[in-house]
Design an enzyme around this catalytic site. Structure first.
Site, PDB file in Angstrom:
ATOM      1  N   PRO A 112       0.794  -1.232   0.000  1.00  0.00           N
ATOM      2  CA  PRO A 112       0.000   0.000   0.000  1.00  0.00           C
ATOM      3  C   PRO A 112       0.827   1.282   0.000  1.00  0.00           C
ATOM      4  CG  PRO A 112      -0.971  -1.594   1.490  1.00  0.00           C
ATOM      5  CD  PRO A 112       0.325  -2.182   1.027  1.00  0.00           C
ATOM      6  N   GLY A 131       4.415   1.313  -3.749  1.00  0.00           N
ATOM      7  CA  GLY A 131       4.440   1.611  -5.172  1.00  0.00           C
ATOM      8  C   GLY A 131       5.555   0.857  -5.883  1.00  0.00           C
ATOM      9  N   THR A 159      -2.730  -9.225  -8.841  1.00  0.00           N
ATOM     10  CA  THR A 159      -3.445  -9.866  -9.945  1.00  0.00           C
ATOM     11  C   THR A 159      -3.715 -11.328  -9.630  1.00  0.00           C
ATOM     12  OG1 THR A 159      -2.408  -8.365 -11.533  1.00  0.00           O
ATOM     13  CG2 THR A 159      -3.355 -10.406 -12.402  1.00  0.00           C
ATOM     14  N   GLU A 199       8.576  -9.827 -17.678  1.00  0.00           N
ATOM     15  CA  GLU A 199       7.285  -9.208 -17.359  1.00  0.00           C
ATOM     16  C   GLU A 199       7.083  -7.934 -18.173  1.00  0.00           C
ATOM     17  OE1 GLU A 199       4.761  -7.395 -13.553  1.00  0.00           O
ATOM     18  OE2 GLU A 199       6.788  -8.167 -13.252  1.00  0.00           O
ATOM     19  N   ARG A 200       8.119  -7.114 -18.264  1.00  0.00           N
ATOM     20  CA  ARG A 200       7.998  -5.860 -18.995  1.00  0.00           C
ATOM     21  C   ARG A 200       7.808  -6.087 -20.488  1.00  0.00           C
ATOM     22  NH1 ARG A 200      12.639  -3.063 -15.147  1.00  0.00           N
ATOM     23  NH2 ARG A 200      11.154  -2.464 -13.505  1.00  0.00           N
ATOM     24  N   GLY A 259     -16.643   6.897 -33.061  1.00  0.00           N
ATOM     25  CA  GLY A 259     -17.690   7.821 -32.666  1.00  0.00           C
ATOM     26  C   GLY A 259     -18.429   7.361 -31.420  1.00  0.00           C
ATOM     27  N   GLY A 260     -19.727   7.646 -31.354  1.00  0.00           N
ATOM     28  CA  GLY A 260     -20.522   7.311 -30.184  1.00  0.00           C
ATOM     29  C   GLY A 260     -20.551   5.832 -29.890  1.00  0.00           C
ATOM     30  N   GLY A 267       6.403  -1.648 -13.602  1.00  0.00           N
ATOM     31  CA  GLY A 267       7.292  -0.488 -13.598  1.00  0.00           C
ATOM     32  C   GLY A 267       6.686   0.607 -14.430  1.00  0.00           C
TER      33      GLY A 267
END
Length: 398
Positions: free
Chosen positions: A148, A151, A178, A261-262, A358-359, A383
């Protein structure tokens, strides 16, 4: 013939595409709304050999290398899946490699030797108890590093593990994990000295262990089919036999596997961009305004051309860097550049693709809407863009 376009890898693409068409597309919207993918999907992917790609047969995998894993990820998204699905189904790609490396099982790997020398019976036991069952689709694993207050500061981890005979006593918390809700076990980074000392060790902690609490499911902007949780540990007793490698080698193990991972996240980024280009081209050919298809207008054609160029350039660079990583080259700076380049391409393309829709692009019924939401995490996970830039600057001698 390029290194990623061999006959074997074309077959791997076809297998992945068939899996997505048959097993994913009819159900993905339901999984998005449910907040997770079913456990049965892991078993199905394992039977086809997709779950074990990139892991050696000696530990229950399907063989192949980083490039094969990248091909599966790319094709899964380009066939209509999503980066959220990749995160949910292939979480073991970040939960298992440390165990495999510590046991000295990954082909060509040298990490096992740096994590305390020759693999121990305990490391071999982890293969049998966690790696094989996960690659067969009967278990789900997660990786717990982020805290927490932490980071991106991996060295500042404050979850502690105090040795008490044949056990460690773990206290602390993790967040943004995850597959944290569904995982049967969690590969967990703990501090074996005072909090924030950087002396890290990796422990495998079983779900259901007394004092181990899986918190609420975190609701997110994207990756809706990938469950994310908070975890807490209150005097959780973890057998020393569940330690990965030697004590205080966790930081090195984490750093060693950041490249894969990256590059996976970079692959998810450029593949999402490619898919969004395809969706936008299809839409602009079919959609008419003022009596003409959108694609008949030069402005639209040039916009699509620019989107395609960015996606393909990112793909080419990521493949090049991945091939160098697979060959054992130390390309930390290049990996960071590949991730940032692919994420930047993705950010631009998904935004333009939704605008062109568009919409309709703003509705949940539009596939491009899901990619737009899912793409935002790619510059954060593994990262952040800012951390990557710091790595790049260091590589420049700054």
């Amino acid at each position: 013939m390029s290194i990623v376009d061999t006959p074997e890898r074309r077959q791997l693409r076809e297998l992945t595409r068939a899996f997505v068409t048959r097993e994913v597309l009819p159900h993905l919207d339901d999984w998005e709304r449910a907040g997770e993918v079913p456990r049965a999907l892991h078993a199905t992917a394992a039977k086809l050999g997709l779950l074990g790609i990139g892991f050696p047969e000696s530990v229950g995998g399907s063989g192949g290398d980083l490039l094969d894993s990248i091909i599966v990820t790319e094709e899964l998204i380009r066939s209509g899946g999503s980066s959220g699905l990749v995160a949910a189904l292939f979480t073991h790609g970040i939960a298992l490699p440390h165990m495999v490396a510590a046991a000295g099982a990954r082909t060509g790997g040298s990490l096992g030797g740096r994590l305390g020398g020759v693999s121990s019976p305990a490391d071999d036991s982890l293969i049998e108890r966690y790696v094989r069952p996960t690659l067969s689709g009967t278990m789900i694993g997660a990786l717990a590093i982020t805290e927490p207050d932490g980071g991106s500061d991996v060295a500042g981890i404050r979850t502690t593990a105090r040795r008490d005979g044949d056990h460690y006593v773990v206290n602390g918390s993790k967040t943004y994990i995850t597959s944290g809700q569904r995982a049967d076990f969690v590969t967990t980074a703990v501090c074996t000295d005072f909090p924030g000392s950087g002396e890290l060790t990796l422990l495998v902690i079983d779900k259901g262990s007394p004092g181990f609490t899986v918190g609420r499911r975190l609701e997110k902007l994207g990756w809706h089919c990938s469950d994310t949780a908070e975890l807490s540990f209150a005097d959780v007793r973890v057998p020393v036999a569940n330690r990965i490698g030697a004590e205080n080698t966790g930081f090195l193990a984490i750093m060693e596997h950041f490249a894969a991972e990256r590059l996976s996240l970079a692959t998810q980024a450029y593949a999402t961009a490619q898919r969004c280009v395809e969706l936008a081209v299809r839409w602009c050919r079919d959609r008419e305004t003022f009596g003409r298809p959108l694609a008949s207008r030069q402005l639209i054609r040039h916009r699509l051309a620019e989107m395609h160029t960015r996606a393909e350039a990112a793909r080419s660079y990521v493949h090049d860097v991945a091939a160098r990583v697979a060959a054992g080259e130390p390309v930390v700076t290049e990996v960071a550049m590949a991730k940032n380049m692919a994420v930047a391409a993705c950010d631009h393309v998904v935004d333009q693709a939704l605008q062109l829709h568009g919409g309709f692009g703003y509705l949940r019924d539009a596939e491009v809407e899901r990619h737009y939401r899912d793409a935002r995490i790619l510059g954060i996970g593994g990262g952040t863009t800012e951390i990557m830039n710091e790595i790049i600057a260091k590589g420049m001698g700054l």
